[in-house]
Design a protein around this motif. Structure first.
Motif, PDB file in Angstrom:
ATOM      1  N   VAL B  33       1.259  -3.063  -7.497  1.00 25.66           N
ATOM      2  CA  VAL B  33       0.671  -3.093  -6.254  1.00 25.66           C
ATOM      3  C   VAL B  33      -0.137  -4.080  -6.206  1.00 25.66           C
ATOM      4  O   VAL B  33      -1.136  -4.402  -7.145  1.00 25.66           O
ATOM      5  N   ARG B  34      -0.180  -5.188  -5.231  1.00 29.44           N
ATOM      6  CA  ARG B  34      -1.171  -6.177  -4.989  1.00 29.44           C
ATOM      7  C   ARG B  34      -2.268  -6.124  -4.091  1.00 29.44           C
ATOM      8  O   ARG B  34      -2.117  -4.970  -3.215  1.00 29.44           O
ATOM      9  N   LEU B  35      -3.321  -6.625  -4.074  1.00 27.91           N
ATOM     10  CA  LEU B  35      -4.287  -6.471  -3.243  1.00 27.91           C
ATOM     11  C   LEU B  35      -4.071  -6.508  -1.949  1.00 27.91           C
ATOM     12  O   LEU B  35      -3.351  -7.486  -1.387  1.00 27.91           O
ATOM     13  N   GLY B  36      -4.496  -5.583  -1.091  1.00 25.82           N
ATOM     14  CA  GLY B  36      -4.076  -5.265   0.381  1.00 25.82           C
ATOM     15  C   GLY B  36      -2.707  -4.941   0.687  1.00 25.82           C
ATOM     16  O   GLY B  36      -2.249  -4.598   1.899  1.00 25.82           O
ATOM     17  N   GLU B  37      -1.848  -4.401  -0.308  1.00 23.52           N
ATOM     18  CA  GLU B  37      -0.552  -4.117  -0.169  1.00 23.52           C
ATOM     19  C   GLU B  37      -0.656  -2.588  -0.010  1.00 23.52           C
ATOM     20  O   GLU B  37      -1.188  -1.767  -0.400  1.00 23.52           O
ATOM     21  N   ARG B  38       0.274  -2.282   1.074  1.00 25.26           N
ATOM     22  CA  ARG B  38       0.573  -0.541   1.335  1.00 25.26           C
ATOM     23  C   ARG B  38       1.846  -0.100   0.799  1.00 25.26           C
ATOM     24  O   ARG B  38       2.830  -0.766   1.267  1.00 25.26           O
ATOM     25  N   VAL B  39       1.840   0.733   0.023  1.00 26.40           N
ATOM     26  CA  VAL B  39       3.069   1.141  -0.640  1.00 26.40           C
ATOM     27  C   VAL B  39       3.222   2.509  -0.135  1.00 26.40           C
ATOM     28  O   VAL B  39       2.554   3.400  -0.377  1.00 26.40           O
ATOM     29  N   VAL B  40       4.606   2.982   0.409  1.00 30.52           N
ATOM     30  CA  VAL B  40       4.778   4.329   0.790  1.00 30.52           C
ATOM     31  C   VAL B  40       5.696   4.812  -0.384  1.00 30.52           C
ATOM     32  O   VAL B  40       6.892   4.130  -0.485  1.00 30.52           O
ATOM     33  N   VAL B  41       5.480   5.945  -0.892  1.00 38.00           N
ATOM     34  CA  VAL B  41       6.243   6.541  -1.785  1.00 38.00           C
ATOM     35  C   VAL B  41       7.123   7.771  -1.269  1.00 38.00           C
ATOM     36  O   VAL B  41       6.230   8.649  -0.852  1.00 38.00           O
ATOM     37  N   CYS B  42       8.294   7.853  -1.357  1.00 38.76           N
ATOM     38  CA  CYS B  42       8.851   8.887  -0.598  1.00 38.76           C
ATOM     39  C   CYS B  42       9.975   9.424  -1.710  1.00 38.76           C
ATOM     40  O   CYS B  42      10.514   8.693  -2.851  1.00 38.76           O
ATOM     41  N   ALA B 192      -5.503   0.894   6.884  1.00 41.29           N
ATOM     42  CA  ALA B 192      -4.545  -0.025   6.413  1.00 41.29           C
ATOM     43  C   ALA B 192      -4.630  -1.591   7.166  1.00 41.29           C
ATOM     44  O   ALA B 192      -4.533  -2.630   6.679  1.00 41.29           O
ATOM     45  N   GLU B 193      -4.896  -1.356   8.517  1.00 45.34           N
ATOM     46  CA  GLU B 193      -5.300  -2.531   9.344  1.00 45.34           C
ATOM     47  C   GLU B 193      -6.437  -3.117   8.808  1.00 45.34           C
ATOM     48  O   GLU B 193      -6.667  -4.613   8.874  1.00 45.34           O
ATOM     49  N   ASP B 194      -7.348  -2.533   8.199  1.00 44.28           N
ATOM     50  CA  ASP B 194      -8.626  -3.250   7.385  1.00 44.28           C
ATOM     51  C   ASP B 194      -8.366  -3.945   6.204  1.00 44.28           C
ATOM     52  O   ASP B 194      -9.157  -4.259   5.479  1.00 44.28           O
ATOM     53  N   GLY B 195      -7.022  -3.678   5.651  1.00 45.54           N
ATOM     54  CA  GLY B 195      -6.563  -4.431   4.471  1.00 45.54           C
ATOM     55  C   GLY B 195      -7.023  -3.535   3.048  1.00 45.54           C
ATOM     56  O   GLY B 195      -6.883  -4.137   2.226  1.00 45.54           O
ATOM     57  N   MET B 196      -6.945  -2.159   3.397  1.00 43.06           N
ATOM     58  CA  MET B 196      -6.996  -1.520   2.131  1.00 43.06           C
ATOM     59  C   MET B 196      -5.749  -1.347   1.426  1.00 43.06           C
ATOM     60  O   MET B 196      -4.697  -1.392   1.967  1.00 43.06           O
ATOM     61  N   THR B 197      -5.857  -1.509   0.176  1.00 47.09           N
ATOM     62  CA  THR B 197      -4.832  -1.388  -0.818  1.00 47.09           C
ATOM     63  C   THR B 197      -4.650   0.091  -0.836  1.00 47.09           C
ATOM     64  O   THR B 197      -5.395   0.929  -1.177  1.00 47.09           O
ATOM     65  N   MET B 198      -3.347   0.578  -0.309  1.00 48.17           N
ATOM     66  CA  MET B 198      -2.894   2.006  -0.507  1.00 48.17           C
ATOM     67  C   MET B 198      -1.676   2.207  -0.853  1.00 48.17           C
ATOM     68  O   MET B 198      -0.701   1.540  -0.866  1.00 48.17           O
ATOM     69  N   LYS B 209       7.158   3.178   8.397  1.00 45.86           N
ATOM     70  CA  LYS B 209       7.784   1.977   9.340  1.00 45.86           C
ATOM     71  C   LYS B 209       6.606   1.220   9.756  1.00 45.86           C
ATOM     72  O   LYS B 209       6.781  -0.037   9.532  1.00 45.86           O
ATOM     73  N   THR B 210       5.807   1.774  10.282  1.00 47.98           N
ATOM     74  CA  THR B 210       4.768   1.035  11.007  1.00 47.98           C
ATOM     75  C   THR B 210       3.950   0.143   9.723  1.00 47.98           C
ATOM     76  O   THR B 210       3.110  -0.846  10.070  1.00 47.98           O
ATOM     77  N   VAL B 211       3.431   0.948   8.831  1.00 46.09           N
ATOM     78  CA  VAL B 211       2.559   0.686   7.738  1.00 46.09           C
ATOM     79  C   VAL B 211       2.769  -0.183   6.650  1.00 46.09           C
ATOM     80  O   VAL B 211       2.224  -1.090   6.099  1.00 46.09           O
ATOM     81  N   ALA B 212       4.004   0.474   6.120  1.00 43.10           N
ATOM     82  CA  ALA B 212       4.347  -0.035   4.576  1.00 43.10           C
ATOM     83  C   ALA B 212       4.561  -1.655   4.738  1.00 43.10           C
ATOM     84  O   ALA B 212       5.249  -1.917   5.169  1.00 43.10           O
ATOM     85  N   ASP B 213       4.171  -2.324   3.447  1.00 43.88           N
ATOM     86  CA  ASP B 213       4.648  -3.368   3.152  1.00 43.88           C
ATOM     87  C   ASP B 213       5.851  -3.211   2.165  1.00 43.88           C
ATOM     88  O   ASP B 213       6.889  -4.098   2.273  1.00 43.88           O
TER      89      ASP B 213
END
Lengths: 304, 251
Positions: B33-42, B192-198, B209-213
């Motif tokens: 996971v890279r800086l600012g990336e948003r990963v959703v695990v399902c 997420a819009e503020d660039g937090m790595t999540m 769908k809206t948030v994940a990279d």
């Protein structure tokens, strides 16, 4: 959201009088009547509370021309004194040992477990004797406390006398205090352990996940909740401590029970003396129970 | 994500294995996971997704493999673990607020004790994040007096007060009543819009769908598939992913 925090309406307290109540009241009255009957007819005892007991509570000091405390009140003060110190010391030992019980360090777990098992499997009187005759008089020596206290300036002596009682029996008092505290602390240790273990896993995880150190997790998150949960049994243990303190009369600490023995021996008024002593113990124990009851309500009102 | 590959690695898992007794909960997990990336695990329940993110701040200990968080490797060394935990916030399914402390004290505890900030500064930070999750008026209340959605937003604010570089979410909306899910998801979208790595474990596919990279699908302790949301939802490669998606997207 305001309705969410509003307390539910109090449930009306009904005073319904059923058949069970009638039977219970009849049984209790009957038992009392029987005892009074037996005392009056079989014992033929000449009750005499008035002449003896008040004198042993307070007496008129003709030299200083004022009322001073006599044996029973002095004994009561000693009992209260040792109980307060005992609760304080037992709480500290119990808290530390209780935390050790759930420690990650094997040695600390073994130490605290060994301590608890040792105390729990010895009768209190035997523990007191072993502690007093062997450990405190042989190993700690004559404690040398009394001698040092007697050489202290008058002001210091007054303070010591107020806090711990007569200088003459100071070594006995301390031996009794430590023995009593060690004894009760073993049970408090187990309460603390149970309290800590009752805290949900999520609380530990949340506290750890925000980067608190293990000490801070315990100090600020786990223990405050654990202590609140164990308040009722802790109050119970404190009351037990007050009652167990009667044992220290056996090593000549002049507490309420010691004075009871003295007075009943010298006056031969066994019933009056011991009933009075019992009432005095009841008053301090029950007051403590009431105080804790109020404290509990306060704690509960705090949150939720 | 070709554009983000130059950004520094924040989370790196290499060949991670974990067992609960005889049961293998994680099987050779590799994840970056890279800086600012948003990963959703399902993935279905019991697939190891919670276990995986709980390994990222060592609430669970991994037996094999390497986990490096923001340049610090997670080992038995408690110093490293505490250092990582200060950089990584976590939000739980059950909120796990401290019930004996007010909302404000919940937020101030870690900055005061762990970061050793002065009290007024800790209070300022706490109020700042309470305003951000839009419940500053609840500061003096106890968690038990709040709704589930409010509690979860407080929990998010509590994590943010440590100014973490990474936020982990472990099914943050699963314990909530339906009408409260949105307020929590909105908070997370803003974050997420503020660039937090999540890294977010969730079944909220709309959120994904809206948030994940990138989407990660896990089953039986393995990462079965990892793809961009577009590929993941429209053209899943594995049969297991297809089955899972057909079950979860049915409504």
């Amino acid at each position: 959201m305001s309705d969410r925090s509003a307390p539910p309406p109090p449930r009306p307290r009904t005073l319904k009088f059923g058949i069970v109540d009638v039977i219970v009241i009849a049984a209790v009255l009957g038992l009392f009547a029987f005892i009074i009957y037996r005392v009056n007819t079989v014992l033929v005892y000449n009750w005499d509370f008035g002449r003896i007991i008040p004198n042993y509570l307070f007496r008129w000091d003709s030299e200083r021309e004022r009322w001073v405390t006599n044996l029973l009140i002095q004994g009561l003060i000693t009992t209260v004194r040792i109980s307060i110190w005992g609760m304080l010391l037992a709480s500290i030992i119990g808290l530390i040992m209780g935390v050790f019980r759930v420690s990650n360090v094997l040695f600390l777990r073994v130490l605290s477990r060994g301590y608890v098992e040792l105390i729990r499997n010895i009768p209190p009187v035997v523990f007191l004797f072993v502690f007093f005759f062997f450990i405190s008089s042989q190993i700690l020596g004559p404690l040398e406390l009394a001698d040092q206290a007697r050489n202290a300036p008058a002001g210091v002596q007054t303070v010591i006398r107020f806090l711990f009682g007569e200088l003459r029996v100071l070594p006995n008092f301390f031996a009794a205090l430590i023995a009593l505290a060690l004894f009760e602390a073993a049970y408090i240790t187990e309460l603390v352990r149970a309290g800590i273990q009752s805290i949900e896993k999520g609380q530990w995880e949340a506290a750890r996940s925000v980067g608190l150190s293990p000490f801070h997790v315990m100090r600020y998150v786990i223990l405050p909740q654990a202590i609140q949960r164990i308040t009722p049994p802790l109050a119970n243990q404190f009351i037990t401590l007050i009652k167990d303190s009667a044992l220290i009369s056996l090593i000549s600490v002049q507490d309420l029970t010691f004075m009871g023995v003295e007075i009943s021996n010298s006056t031969q008024r066994l019933f009056e003396t011991w009933i009075t002593v019992a009432v005095m113990y009841f008053v301090i124990s029950y007051s403590l129970a009431l105080a804790f009851g109020r404290l509990e309500k306060r704690l509960k009102a705090g949150y939720r | 994500m070709p554009d983000s590959s130059e950004k520094p690695l924040m989370i790196e898992l290499r060949g991670v294995n974990k067992w609960f007794g005889d049961f293998q909960a994680l099987r050779s997990i590799d994840l970056e996971v890279r800086l600012g990336e948003r990963v959703v695990v399902c993935g279905p329940s019991g697939s190891g997704k919670s276990t995986m993110i709980r390994c990222m701040n060592r609430l669970e200990r991994h037996e094999e493999g390497t986990i490096i968080i923001d340049g610090i490797e997670l080992t038995d060394d408690m110093k490293n673990v505490t250092a990582v935990r200060r950089e990584v916030g976590m939000v739980f399914q059950q909120f796990n607020l401290f019930p004996h402390l007010t909302v404000l004290d919940n937020l101030m505890l870690a900055p005061l004790r762990s970061r050793k900030l002065p009290k007024n500064e800790a209070r300022e930070i706490a109020m700042h994040y309470l305003e951000r999750v839009r419940i500053p008026e609840q500061a003096e209340k106890y968690p038990g007096q709040l709704s589930g959605g409010q509690q979860q937003r407080v929990a998010i604010a509590r994590s943010l007060c440590m100014k973490p570089r990474i936020m982990l979410f472990d099914e943050p909306t699963s314990a909530l009543d339906p009408e409260m899910i949105k307020e929590v998801l909105d908070t997370m979208v803003e974050l997420a819009e503020d660039g937090m790595t999540m890294v977010v474990v969730t079944h909220e596919m709309g959120f994904a769908k809206t948030v994940a990279d990138s989407m990660v699908f896990m089953d039986e302790g393995e990462i079965v598939e990892a793809a961009t949301p577009a590929d993941f939802f429209s053209a899943p490669k594995s049969e297991r992913t297809k089955t899972f998606l057909s079950q979860i997207l049915i409504h």
